[in-house]
Write a protein that holds these residues in place. Structure first.
Motif, PDB file in Angstrom:
ATOM      1  N   SER A 354       0.738  -1.087  -0.220  1.00 26.18           N
ATOM      2  CA  SER A 354       0.024  -0.146   0.113  1.00 26.18           C
ATOM      3  C   SER A 354       0.904   1.242  -0.073  1.00 26.18           C
ATOM      4  N   PHE A 355       1.966   1.058   0.790  1.00 25.53           N
ATOM      5  CA  PHE A 355       2.700   2.466   1.084  1.00 25.53           C
ATOM      6  C   PHE A 355       4.047   2.464   0.588  1.00 25.53           C
ATOM      7  N   GLY A 356       4.679   1.031  -0.030  1.00 24.94           N
ATOM      8  CA  GLY A 356       6.027   1.124  -0.484  1.00 24.94           C
ATOM      9  C   GLY A 356       6.359   2.084  -1.296  1.00 24.94           C
ATOM     10  N   GLY A 357       5.383   2.407  -2.386  1.00 31.38           N
ATOM     11  CA  GLY A 357       5.926   3.555  -3.471  1.00 31.38           C
ATOM     12  C   GLY A 357       6.339   4.808  -2.809  1.00 31.38           C
ATOM     13  N   LEU A 358       6.057   5.237  -1.347  1.00 32.32           N
ATOM     14  CA  LEU A 358       6.493   6.620  -1.202  1.00 32.32           C
ATOM     15  C   LEU A 358       8.101   6.631  -0.802  1.00 32.32           C
ATOM     16  N   TRP A 359       8.641   5.126  -0.534  1.00 29.01           N
ATOM     17  CA  TRP A 359       9.969   5.233  -0.548  1.00 29.01           C
ATOM     18  C   TRP A 359      10.632   5.372  -2.043  1.00 29.01           C
ATOM     19  N   ASP A 360      10.102   5.000  -2.946  1.00 30.21           N
ATOM     20  CA  ASP A 360      10.296   4.923  -4.196  1.00 30.21           C
ATOM     21  C   ASP A 360      10.602   6.318  -5.081  1.00 30.21           C
ATOM     22  N   ARG A 361       9.719   7.071  -4.460  1.00 29.82           N
ATOM     23  CA  ARG A 361       9.919   8.625  -4.799  1.00 29.82           C
ATOM     24  C   ARG A 361      11.078   9.331  -4.194  1.00 29.82           C
ATOM     25  N   GLU A 362      11.651   8.962  -3.211  1.00 29.07           N
ATOM     26  CA  GLU A 362      12.542   9.612  -2.528  1.00 29.07           C
ATOM     27  C   GLU A 362      13.878   8.704  -2.228  1.00 29.07           C
ATOM     28  N   ALA A 363      14.983   9.033  -2.958  1.00 24.49           N
ATOM     29  CA  ALA A 363      16.218   8.080  -3.104  1.00 24.49           C
ATOM     30  C   ALA A 363      16.869   8.378  -1.742  1.00 24.49           C
ATOM     31  N   ALA A 364      16.833   9.532  -1.232  1.00 26.84           N
ATOM     32  CA  ALA A 364      17.666   9.840   0.172  1.00 26.84           C
ATOM     33  C   ALA A 364      17.079   8.930   1.203  1.00 26.84           C
ATOM     34  N   ALA A 365      15.489   9.006   1.109  1.00 22.75           N
ATOM     35  CA  ALA A 365      14.766   8.187   2.246  1.00 22.75           C
ATOM     36  C   ALA A 365      15.295   6.610   2.419  1.00 22.75           C
ATOM     37  N   LEU A 366      15.403   6.431   0.988  1.00 22.97           N
ATOM     38  CA  LEU A 366      15.665   4.841   0.826  1.00 22.97           C
ATOM     39  C   LEU A 366      16.986   4.569   1.187  1.00 22.97           C
ATOM     40  N   ARG A 367      17.736   5.740   1.040  1.00 27.71           N
ATOM     41  CA  ARG A 367      19.273   5.211   1.310  1.00 27.71           C
ATOM     42  C   ARG A 367      19.574   5.323   3.013  1.00 27.71           C
ATOM     43  N   VAL A 368      18.771   6.049   3.697  1.00 29.47           N
ATOM     44  CA  VAL A 368      18.875   6.255   4.910  1.00 29.47           C
ATOM     45  C   VAL A 368      18.374   4.921   5.462  1.00 29.47           C
ATOM     46  N   LEU A 369      17.340   4.322   5.055  1.00 37.09           N
ATOM     47  CA  LEU A 369      16.784   3.178   5.562  1.00 37.09           C
ATOM     48  C   LEU A 369      17.571   2.122   5.651  1.00 37.09           C
ATOM     49  N   ARG A 370      18.166   1.806   4.063  1.00 36.12           N
ATOM     50  CA  ARG A 370      19.235   0.909   3.964  1.00 36.12           C
ATOM     51  C   ARG A 370      20.391   0.875   4.913  1.00 36.12           C
ATOM     52  N   GLU A 371      20.963   1.859   5.043  1.00 36.72           N
ATOM     53  CA  GLU A 371      22.131   2.021   5.892  1.00 36.72           C
ATOM     54  C   GLU A 371      21.608   1.787   7.422  1.00 36.72           C
ATOM     55  N   THR A 372      20.283   2.176   7.870  1.00 33.34           N
ATOM     56  CA  THR A 372      19.954   1.869   9.236  1.00 33.34           C
ATOM     57  C   THR A 372      19.714   0.384   9.238  1.00 33.34           C
ATOM     58  N   HIS A 373      19.146  -0.227   8.354  1.00 29.97           N
ATOM     59  CA  HIS A 373      18.698  -1.613   8.220  1.00 29.97           C
ATOM     60  C   HIS A 373      20.249  -2.359   8.176  1.00 29.97           C
ATOM     61  N   GLU A 374      21.234  -1.944   7.520  1.00 33.19           N
ATOM     62  CA  GLU A 374      22.435  -2.881   7.617  1.00 33.19           C
ATOM     63  C   GLU A 374      23.261  -2.532   8.949  1.00 33.19           C
ATOM     64  N   GLU A 375      23.106  -1.470   9.690  1.00 33.56           N
ATOM     65  CA  GLU A 375      23.803  -1.307  10.727  1.00 33.56           C
ATOM     66  C   GLU A 375      23.168  -2.091  11.944  1.00 33.56           C
ATOM     67  N   MET A 376      21.940  -2.267  11.582  1.00 41.22           N
ATOM     68  CA  MET A 376      21.044  -3.191  12.652  1.00 41.22           C
ATOM     69  C   MET A 376      21.309  -4.739  12.454  1.00 41.22           C
ATOM     70  N   GLY A 377      22.097  -5.151  11.527  1.00 36.41           N
ATOM     71  CA  GLY A 377      22.144  -6.633  11.092  1.00 36.41           C
ATOM     72  C   GLY A 377      22.493  -7.385  12.410  1.00 36.41           C
TER      73      GLY A 377
END
Length: 422
Positions: A354-377
């Motif tokens: 329903s809302f995943g497309g919101l992150w496709d609009r903003e590359a910066a937001a997706l980048r921060v999410l990816r970095e946070t997820h990797e740090e939390m491994g």
């Protein structure tokens, strides 16, 4: 040579008819279903029986009782119904050594229904009651019904008898919503709001605590969801905000949808304003992954990457399945303990769809999410290990120390999550 006479096989029929007028039962009402057992010429073999609904177990027991009294035919033709399980009828026929065949009800069913309506004249009657009382009696019987068709028919009858019965209308509206008929559902929700609008002008209303206020709150919530599913995000956000103004304690959970709907509508500043009010209005609110991810995205759009990381961490720990779906990575293990329904994979599927497309609009937001997820491994791997251990413990309930061990491990898991967020 003399040939033996051939016996004509005996064929009986099990017939059923739903009658349209309610019957009283104690303090409630129900729409009766009539069962008949008839012979090949449609002659009755036993008195008709009145039931609340078509129930296969009750029907089989009723037929078996008459088989004991009358004998067993060569074939039993059973009128088809959505409630029947054909395989169960086969087992029934095998047990009684007869052939059971499901058949379509014949065209004269309508005439039969009309004739059987006379049965209601012989049924026990109660003194004349207000229409609202009959509708309420039908509603009280709904939770006892298993058949979806009978539930719908009962709700429709209650609404027909008392058009102001919003308790029936709200259930019908939600049925339409679950069936994906959003426009029809919207019409019913609007009807409820029109009937209940005087509540909005009253003072000191005990929203939700007073059960009579629930149809209005549920109708506003349902309207918001329908507008969302119809692609009207701005209208849905407006309805959600109106619901929060009406019921600030938010018994329906609209606060978890409103910021996402605002973001879908492109109203990013309104989403930021929502979260500023949210932090004041709901301090110490329950963890909710959807809300945390929306908050993280909003902070990214404001340029606050550090604040976004913290909110993403909260969202990831609240539902470990969402981030991998948004990032297109390897899914998180599902064979683990989930503290609540909000933590389960299906919630992540619904959110990303329903809302995943919101992150496709903003590359910066997706980048921060990816970095946070990797740090939390490492933290996530430890969390998965702990939750798998809880699943393993579920299989050891025979252990005398099971309850104590379960409590200890859950508390340790909760403390681990809290520490990870700190």
């Amino acid at each position: 040579m003399i040939q033996p006479l051939k016996n004509t096989p005996s064929i009986w029929s099990l017939c059923w008819v739903d009658l349209p007028e309610p019957l009283p039962v104690e303090e409630d009402f129900y729409l009766p279903t009539i069962l008949l057992l008839v012979g090949p010429s449609f002659e009755p073999l036993a008195p008709p029986a009145i039931f609340h609904e078509l129930d296969q177990v009750e029907a089989e027991e009723w037929v078996a009782h008459h088989f004991d009294d009358l004998g067993v035919p060569d074939q039993l033709s059973v009128w088809k119904a959505p409630e029947w399980v054909s395989e169960e009828w086969k087992y029934f026929g095998r047990d009684w050594k007869t052939k059971v065949k499901l058949v379509n009800p014949p065209p004269h069913e309508a005439r039969l229904q009309s004739e059987l309506a006379g049965l209601q004249g012989d049924s026990p009657r109660v003194p004349a009651l207000p229409k609202s009382a009959v509708a309420e009696g039908l509603l009280r019987n709904v939770p006892r019904l298993r058949s979806p068709g009978k539930r719908r028919a009962t709700l429709e009858k209650a609404a027909e008898i008392d058009p102001a019965c919003t308790a029936a209308l709200i259930e019908l509206a939600e049925m339409e919503f679950q069936a994906g008929r959003y426009e029809k559902s919207l019409g019913l929700f609007a009807q409820i709001e029109e009937i209940e609008c005087p509540l909005l002008r009253r003072r000191a209303v005990q929203w939700w605590t007073d059960r009579t206020t629930r149809p209005l709150l549920r109708s506003l919530f349902g309207t918001m969801l329908c507008q969302w599913h119809l692609g009207r995000a701005a209208e849905a956000a407006e309805t959600g905000q109106r619901l929060l103004e009406t019921d600030p304690d938010d018994h329906t959970g609209a606060r978890f949808y409103v910021p996402l709907l605002l973001l879908l509508a492109g109203e990013n500043e309104e989403a930021s304003l929502f979260f500023r009010h949210y932090a004041v209005r709901y301090p110490g609110d329950m963890p909710h992954a959807w809300l945390s991810f929306a908050w993280g995205l909003t902070l990214c759009l404001e340029g606050d990457d550090q604040g976004a990381r913290q909110k993403y961490r909260e969202g990831i720990m609240a539902n470990i399945h969402i981030a991998p779906r948004l990032l297109g990575g390897r899914p998180s293990p599902e064979d683990i303990y989930h503290p609540s329904e909000r933590d389960e994979p299906h919630s992540a599927v619904e959110f990303s769809g329903s809302f995943g497309g919101l992150w496709d609009r903003e590359a910066a937001a997706l980048r921060v999410l990816r970095e946070t997820h990797e740090e939390m491994g490492p933290v996530l791997r430890e969390l998965v290990t702990r939750r798998r251990a809880l699943v393993d413990l579920m299989d050891q309930r025979y252990d005398p120390d099971y309850r104590a061990n379960w409590t200890r491990m859950v508390e340790e898991e909760e403390a681990f999550v809290k520490k990870a967020l700190e």
